[in-house]
Write a protein that holds these residues in place. Structure first.
Motif, PDB file in Angstrom:
ATOM      1  N   ARG A 104       0.825  -1.207   0.000  1.00 31.52           N
ATOM      2  CA  ARG A 104       0.000   0.000   0.000  1.00 31.52           C
ATOM      3  C   ARG A 104       0.864   1.265   0.000  1.00 31.52           C
ATOM      4  NH1 ARG A 104      -3.283  -2.489   4.085  1.00 31.52           N
ATOM      5  NH2 ARG A 104      -2.721  -0.860   5.582  1.00 31.52           N
ATOM      6  N   MET A 105       1.942   1.237   0.786  1.00 28.38           N
ATOM      7  CA  MET A 105       2.847   2.392   0.837  1.00 28.38           C
ATOM      8  C   MET A 105       3.538   2.606  -0.521  1.00 28.38           C
ATOM      9  SD  MET A 105       4.714   1.834   4.495  1.00 28.38           S
ATOM     10  CE  MET A 105       3.752   1.271   5.897  1.00 28.38           C
ATOM     11  N   PHE A 106       4.043   1.515  -1.080  1.00 26.49           N
ATOM     12  CA  PHE A 106       4.744   1.615  -2.355  1.00 26.49           C
ATOM     13  C   PHE A 106       3.797   2.116  -3.441  1.00 26.49           C
ATOM     14  CE2 PHE A 106       6.149   0.000  -6.433  1.00 26.49           C
ATOM     15  CZ  PHE A 106       7.483   0.366  -6.444  1.00 26.49           C
ATOM     16  N   LEU A 109       7.060  12.305  -0.302  1.00 26.28           N
ATOM     17  CA  LEU A 109       6.045  12.351   0.751  1.00 26.28           C
ATOM     18  C   LEU A 109       6.715  12.110   2.094  1.00 26.28           C
ATOM     19  CD1 LEU A 109       3.039  10.325  -0.751  1.00 26.28           C
ATOM     20  CD2 LEU A 109       3.240  12.803  -0.550  1.00 26.28           C
ATOM     21  N   GLU A 110       6.209  12.790   3.127  1.00 24.68           N
ATOM     22  CA  GLU A 110       6.766  12.662   4.468  1.00 24.68           C
ATOM     23  C   GLU A 110       6.216  11.421   5.154  1.00 24.68           C
ATOM     24  OE1 GLU A 110       7.446  13.147   8.593  1.00 24.68           O
ATOM     25  OE2 GLU A 110       5.439  13.666   7.845  1.00 24.68           O
ATOM     26  N   SER A 141       1.904   7.366   6.566  1.00 18.88           N
ATOM     27  CA  SER A 141       1.234   6.610   7.631  1.00 18.88           C
ATOM     28  C   SER A 141      -0.257   6.907   7.659  1.00 18.88           C
ATOM     29  CB  SER A 141       1.870   6.945   8.983  1.00 18.88           C
ATOM     30  OG  SER A 141       1.173   6.325  10.035  1.00 18.88           O
ATOM     31  N   ASP A 142      -0.619   8.192   7.574  1.00 22.64           N
ATOM     32  CA  ASP A 142      -2.039   8.581   7.617  1.00 22.64           C
ATOM     33  C   ASP A 142      -2.802   8.075   6.392  1.00 22.64           C
ATOM     34  OD1 ASP A 142      -1.507   9.880   9.974  1.00 22.64           O
ATOM     35  OD2 ASP A 142      -1.250  11.864   9.041  1.00 22.64           O
TER      36      ASP A 142
END
Length: 529
Positions: free
Chosen positions: A391-393, A403-404, A409-410
């Protein structure tokens, strides 16, 4: 894009087909780049005969291209012509795809054409007479059977007309010195000079110079002749000018027979094009639906039947009538109406104009390939690092910018502590790019920013694929070596424990070879398409 493990795979392929001496020369060229005959001898520490024979084999099998350049002589000496040799990495890797190429020819034209192509793939390059002789030997055909020869020539013509077979390139084109080229460019004007500044490498120029003219590339002549192919030349005697014929140590025999028949080889470019089209169609079928895949296949088939060269980026523009005619040629497309076809074109990213005379469409093949590449890398991340990492990738891949950590995370609903761990893991394995930003104020703060750098990541993924392909081939060779005694037995001798071992080896081989074929599909997606 030649990567570290790509070179290792290419060297292994050459070693398995042609032996260690040939692979040593090939590895020298792949690692060091284009070299002269003398430098190959120096770097490989082989003798002249060994290097000469290795180069002949590599040229015969389209793995090395020779070209001649002019070099300045020493003090008081005239310029001399030197032959350079470059390894053709893509052609070496294509050896893994020969079964795919044969399957394409067999599906389109049948067994007879497949056998002709098989001979060309086995021997690298052949004349028409050699193809005829080979057919006589394999089919035990009588010498005077003209009917069979005529049929074979017809099958050969089919392969030529479909661009599956082409004339071999010139064995040793001469590249004019840069001074001459600059003079010519100045005469043409500033615009040509700008093009010259962005000019290709010497290897690209050599390949262009060697390629036969498009009018001759697929032309069959009854008594076509050309200069000798596949010569290996040493540096020429001092004093030879640029326009003279380059001397060859292979000319000691048959010096009077300067003319030989035209040599033919498999046209890898066309087979890769067919496989690219197939990959696009299957991706559309999986991602969208069967109807859209049918329309895309019809568009690509129409460009082939019209013998139009399709660009990599997009298909040739076609009218709605042409597309619809091609769609209803196949049984599965006859249930589709014009509205179905228009809807499919919208799904393929076409903007529908007002219906009229100029209603033409082209498909952005490049975007389909890019989507397929994204999906392939995302699936690797999912299998290797899990769903949260996936999902992050995917978020970073679609964002296309930094992106920070907290933002990631959010957006992915993953705990911040776990997010940092996963991102660091992906970064450590070269799947993400990271930048540190320090802010100074009342309190110094440090932020970590992340993004997917597709250019470097694609190269990294491709290198991993080459590594995996090499491991699979080594495993296949190991399994075959382990069971070589059983493989030498007759079928009736395989009983009891021997039969079990044979069945096990057969299952293992099928699994490994099918895995290698699928992996090669992914390699082509990132390197060839």
């Amino acid at each position: 894009m030649v990567t570290r493990h790509g070179i290792k795979l290419a060297v292994y392929l050459i070693s398995s087909y042609f032996g260690d001496l040939v692979s040593k020369v090939c590895e020298c060229l792949l690692r060091r780049g284009t070299l002269s005959y003398a430098n190959i001898i120096r770097f490989t520490e082989l003798n002249k005969v060994q290097v000469r024979n290795a180069l002949l084999v590599l040229i015969q099998h389209n793995c090395v291209q020779a070209f001649a350049i002019q070099q300045d002589g020493g003090f008081g000496e005239a310029p001399k012509i030197v032959t350079q040799y470059m390894a053709l990495f893509d052609n070496i890797i294509h050896h893994m795809r020969f079964p795919k190429f044969l399957a394409i020819a067999s599906e389109e034209f049948g067994k007879e054409c497949e056998e002709i192509l098989e001979g060309l793939l086995q021997h690298g390059r052949l004349s028409l007479n050699q193809i005829l002789d080979r057919h006589k030997e394999t089919s035990h055909q009588s010498e005077g059977n003209h009917t069979a020869q005529d049929a074979l020539q017809q099958h050969f013509s089919k392969l030529i007309n479909s661009r599956f077979v082409e004339r071999c390139p010139a064995h040793e084109p001469f590249l004019a010195p840069p001074v001459e080229e600059e003079t010519t460019v100045k005469k043409r004007g500033a615009k040509s000079a700008k093009v010259m500044e962005e000019s290709q490498t010497i290897e690209q120029r050599a390949l262009e110079a060697a390629a036969p003219m498009e009018a001759l590339r697929f032309l069959v002549e009854s008594h076509a002749e050309t200069d000798d192919h596949g010569q290996v030349n040493e540096e020429n005697p001092t004093g030879m000018t640029a326009g003279e014929k380059v001397g060859s140590e292979l000319d000691t025999e048959g010096a009077n027979k300067r003319k030989k028949e035209v040599l033919w080889r498999a046209n890898f470019e066309e087979f890769v094009r067919r496989l690219r089209h197939k990959a696009c169609i299957e991706n559309v079928r999986t991602r969208l639906d069967d109807g859209t895949a049918i329309v895309l296949r019809a568009i690509l088939d129409a460009t082939r039947s019209a013998e139009v060269k399709v660009k990599l980026e997009e298909s040739v523009p076609l009218s709605m009538n042409t597309i619809f005619e091609e769609v209803i040629k196949n049984e599965e497309g006859r249930t589709m109406t014009l509205e179905h076809v228009r809807a499919a074109l919208v799904q393929l990213g076409c903007h529908l104009p007002a219906i009229g005379i100029d209603e033409t469409y082209s498909i952005d093949l490049k975007s389909i390939i890019e989507l397929a590449q994204n999906e392939e890398v995302e699936s690797i991340v999912l299998r290797r690092y899990g769903r949260e990492a996936y999902r992050m990738f995917r978020l970073l891949s679609k964002a296309g910018h930094l992106l920070e950590t907290d933002k990631i995370s959010d957006s992915t609903f993953v705990e911040k502590k776990d997010t940092a761990k996963i991102l660091f893991k992906l970064w450590k394995d070269d799947y993400l790019h990271m930048e540190k930003v320090v802010t100074y104020g009342i309190k110094q703060s440090q932020f970590l920013l992340w993004k997917v750098n597709k250019r470097t990541l694609w190269e990294h993924v491709l290198d991993e694929m080459y590594h995996a392909a090499l491991n699979l081939r080594l495993r296949i060779a190991h399994e075959q070596e382990q069971e070589k005694e059983i493989l030498q037995l007759q079928r009736e001798q395989l009983v009891g424990e021997l039969a079990k071992r044979y069945r096990r080896w057969r299952k293992v081989r099928i699994v490994l070879e099918s895995s290698l074929m699928k992996l090669d599909d992914a390699i082509m997606l990132f390197h060839d398409f």
